[in-house]
Design an enzyme around this catalytic site. Sequence first.
Site, PDB file in Angstrom:
ATOM      1  N   GLU A 283      27.014  35.628  45.288  1.00  0.00           N
ATOM      2  CA  GLU A 283      28.136  34.727  45.139  1.00  0.00           C
ATOM      3  C   GLU A 283      29.616  35.302  45.455  1.00  0.00           C
ATOM      4  O   GLU A 283      30.326  34.495  46.053  1.00  0.00           O
ATOM      5  CB  GLU A 283      28.527  35.057  43.558  1.00  0.00           C
TER       6      GLU A 283
ATOM      7  N   LYS B  55      24.734  37.372  41.264  1.00  0.00           N
ATOM      8  CA  LYS B  55      26.172  37.442  41.300  1.00  0.00           C
ATOM      9  C   LYS B  55      26.801  38.508  42.809  1.00  0.00           C
ATOM     10  O   LYS B  55      27.696  37.980  43.386  1.00  0.00           O
ATOM     11  CB  LYS B  55      25.762  38.928  40.842  1.00  0.00           C
TER      12      LYS B  55
ATOM     13  N   GLU C 100      19.660  37.052  38.198  1.00  0.00           N
ATOM     14  CA  GLU C 100      20.997  37.091  38.507  1.00  0.00           C
ATOM     15  C   GLU C 100      22.413  38.303  38.971  1.00  0.00           C
ATOM     16  O   GLU C 100      22.858  37.957  39.294  1.00  0.00           O
ATOM     17  CB  GLU C 100      21.515  37.175  36.930  1.00  0.00           C
TER      18      GLU C 100
ATOM     19  N   CYS D 104      38.041  20.265  41.525  1.00  0.00           N
ATOM     20  CA  CYS D 104      39.626  19.649  41.326  1.00  0.00           C
ATOM     21  C   CYS D 104      39.769  20.063  40.089  1.00  0.00           C
ATOM     22  O   CYS D 104      39.905  20.097  39.491  1.00  0.00           O
ATOM     23  CB  CYS D 104      39.736  18.757  41.427  1.00  0.00           C
TER      24      CYS D 104
ATOM     25  N   HIS E 155       3.940  39.023  48.269  1.00  0.00           N
ATOM     26  CA  HIS E 155       3.436  37.467  48.741  1.00  0.00           C
ATOM     27  C   HIS E 155       4.549  37.092  49.860  1.00  0.00           C
ATOM     28  O   HIS E 155       5.066  35.965  49.188  1.00  0.00           O
ATOM     29  CB  HIS E 155       3.473  36.788  47.559  1.00  0.00           C
TER      30      HIS E 155
ATOM     31  N   ARG F 226      39.068  27.778  39.222  1.00  0.00           N
ATOM     32  CA  ARG F 226      37.917  26.583  38.944  1.00  0.00           C
ATOM     33  C   ARG F 226      37.367  26.188  40.536  1.00  0.00           C
ATOM     34  O   ARG F 226      36.636  25.813  40.703  1.00  0.00           O
ATOM     35  CB  ARG F 226      38.824  25.630  38.754  1.00  0.00           C
TER      36      ARG F 226
ATOM     37  N   TRP G 233      38.355  21.020  45.897  1.00  0.00           N
ATOM     38  CA  TRP G 233      37.975  20.987  46.409  1.00  0.00           C
ATOM     39  C   TRP G 233      36.623  20.163  46.833  1.00  0.00           C
ATOM     40  O   TRP G 233      36.263  19.206  46.240  1.00  0.00           O
ATOM     41  CB  TRP G 233      36.599  21.832  44.973  1.00  0.00           C
TER      42      TRP G 233
ATOM     43  N   ASN H  56      40.296  13.758  39.854  1.00  0.00           N
ATOM     44  CA  ASN H  56      38.832  14.393  40.121  1.00  0.00           C
ATOM     45  C   ASN H  56      37.548  13.685  40.159  1.00  0.00           C
ATOM     46  O   ASN H  56      37.596  13.713  38.407  1.00  0.00           O
ATOM     47  CB  ASN H  56      38.681  16.000  38.596  1.00  0.00           C
ATOM     48  N   GLY H  57      36.305  13.911  40.391  1.00  0.00           N
ATOM     49  CA  GLY H  57      35.589  13.195  39.612  1.00  0.00           C
ATOM     50  C   GLY H  57      34.725  12.096  40.340  1.00  0.00           C
ATOM     51  O   GLY H  57      35.648  13.238  42.597  1.00  0.00           O
TER      52      GLY H  57
ATOM     53  N   LYS I  91      34.353  27.454  39.547  1.00  0.00           N
ATOM     54  CA  LYS I  91      33.839  27.883  38.542  1.00  0.00           C
ATOM     55  C   LYS I  91      32.848  26.340  37.515  1.00  0.00           C
ATOM     56  O   LYS I  91      32.146  27.040  36.903  1.00  0.00           O
ATOM     57  CB  LYS I  91      35.029  28.289  37.708  1.00  0.00           C
TER      58      LYS I  91
END
Length: 610
Positions: free
Chosen positions: A490, A487, A483, A2, A506, A27, A77, A103-104, A605
Amino acid sequence: MCGIVGYIGKKDATPILLSSLKRLEYRGYDSCGVGVVAQKDGKIHSKKTQGKIQGLTDILKDKPMPTGFVGISHTRWATHGKPTKANAHPHADKTGKILIVHNGIIENYQEIKEALKAKGYPFVSETDSEVIAHLISSLDKGDLLEAVQKAIQKLNGSFALGVISSDHPDKLIAARLGSPLIIGVGCNENFIASDVPAILDRTRKIVYLRDGEVAELQKSSLKIFDFKGKQIKPKVHTVAFKLDAVQKEGFSHFMLKEIHEQPKVLSGMLSSRIKNKKVHLEGLSLTDKQLKGINHVFVVACGTAYHAGLVGKYVIEQLAGVPVSIDVSSEFRYRTPIINKKTLIVAVSQSGETADTLAAVREAKLKGCKVISICNVVGSSLARESHGVLYTHAGPEIGVASTKAYTAQLCMMYLLGLKLGVLKKKISKGRSESLIKDLKRVPSFLMMILKSKAKIRKIARANSHFGCFLFLGRNINFPSALEGALKLKEISYIPAEGYAAGEMKHGPIALIDEYRAVVCVTPEADTYEKMISNMQEIRARKGKIIAIATEGDTAIKQHANNIIYIPSTNKLLTPLVVALPLQLIAYYIAVERGNDVDQPRNLAKSVTVE
Ligand code: G6P
């Protein structure tokens, strides 16, 4: 997560709130809203919608918000309840006089909700946040600040809050516990926001509200109190970075701009941290004696920062001979890590606000560990709560998928490894100086790769139709593979797995056929031949290979379908160099698929809740 923006001053609040809120879009959010105390009738007016801020702006074009000089706004969010208009913020109390944004997460909201319902307070949303509006209303005896102070005593969980009331059109109340909130100090106007970029075009004077503080903002005054009501003198910081830092400057996306900024970020870091061929880590706040006494390093981090930590494990163990453990923060806090006073905790976080990393740090401090953080956001909660902080100073990172913050974190890991290695006499002065020399060449290598981006785009486009990707790497480039896969998933939403190439047999090999693409991170390395064997196994099963290889490696042509060359560098430093082509592959594939690169679906974010 948020985003909150609040305004009090002499100007019409709504346009200011909307343009500032737009700067928090990065965000991640799924609904939004704005509310003001109107000048014409002294009443609260608000508008909310599911979806983007542009949608809200369009609604307000048809039905404009009345002029008001105090207001709050929010991007939500979803956590408790779907991303609907009813669940969007601001939330009002039953009298319609009080409006809040939050927010929270309020952990005891159910209990409070039941108690308030029993007293006749009606609830219109599924959110935990709505209880805050009713709770403040139930405690309001004519002093808004006092009502907010009493209400927050009853809340468990985390919050950043903005509160306005039609009974007090000259006040904006803010409070913080565990979720970020800053105050912008202007001339005859003041602001609250979740992050500095939101209000950077309005003021550079920032007060970082700390956990357990409540603020009362008026147009030309700011008072801060602790939760017990004791007044605290605000500490005003002047933010250094320019507005350009939060604008795209001609790039089609923030992510692409931030990918391009990496050479500059790294050379800036190296020139400020290396003096007379020695590493200087100002901010570390540990004496050389304390550093020498460390016998165990424990890295905690989430997401991309975790991958930087994984590279750090290889680097620090190799350069300093100190064992390095690493956990994702959310695991660290719920198990029993073996740590003690001789353990150095290294918390890595771009935002410095990631709830799990903060919790891990608090846990470690309780056990007597020294905590240092590698952090990008100056004044963030993590920076404040760590004993020492190594700022990466990469500038604001707006793209949700982390790029420049990652390579800056990697660079800091090399510097930390060098510092520890020299102090512990594990590496010679000569080796340290030669590695520093190699490090200094990395920015120019990244520039060279950027020059070949058209070729990388072509390769990415040609492979964008694959429904599944595997990323393989070995040794210090195993984290690079993780990574690269992160990327891609995402921002392209293509399922992508990162694997240590040795593990391919495996399990992941079962995925390989002509419909899968495999990115092989294959720079010069002691494990190069092993990577080639893996590539042969993939080819034998008709998998398509994109190899990231060292310039001059012609032999790889017979194994890979596409090759992206990187300049030859010190083997230990290859993760810094391969990161950039991996970022560009993900970027161009996502663009080709028409995705919202800077604000990928469902992602935030900065993850300020558990
Ligand atoms: C979120 C972001 C990632 C980031 C992770 C950790 O998931 O989308 O890009 O790597 O949080 O964030 P931090 O700010 O702690 O580095």
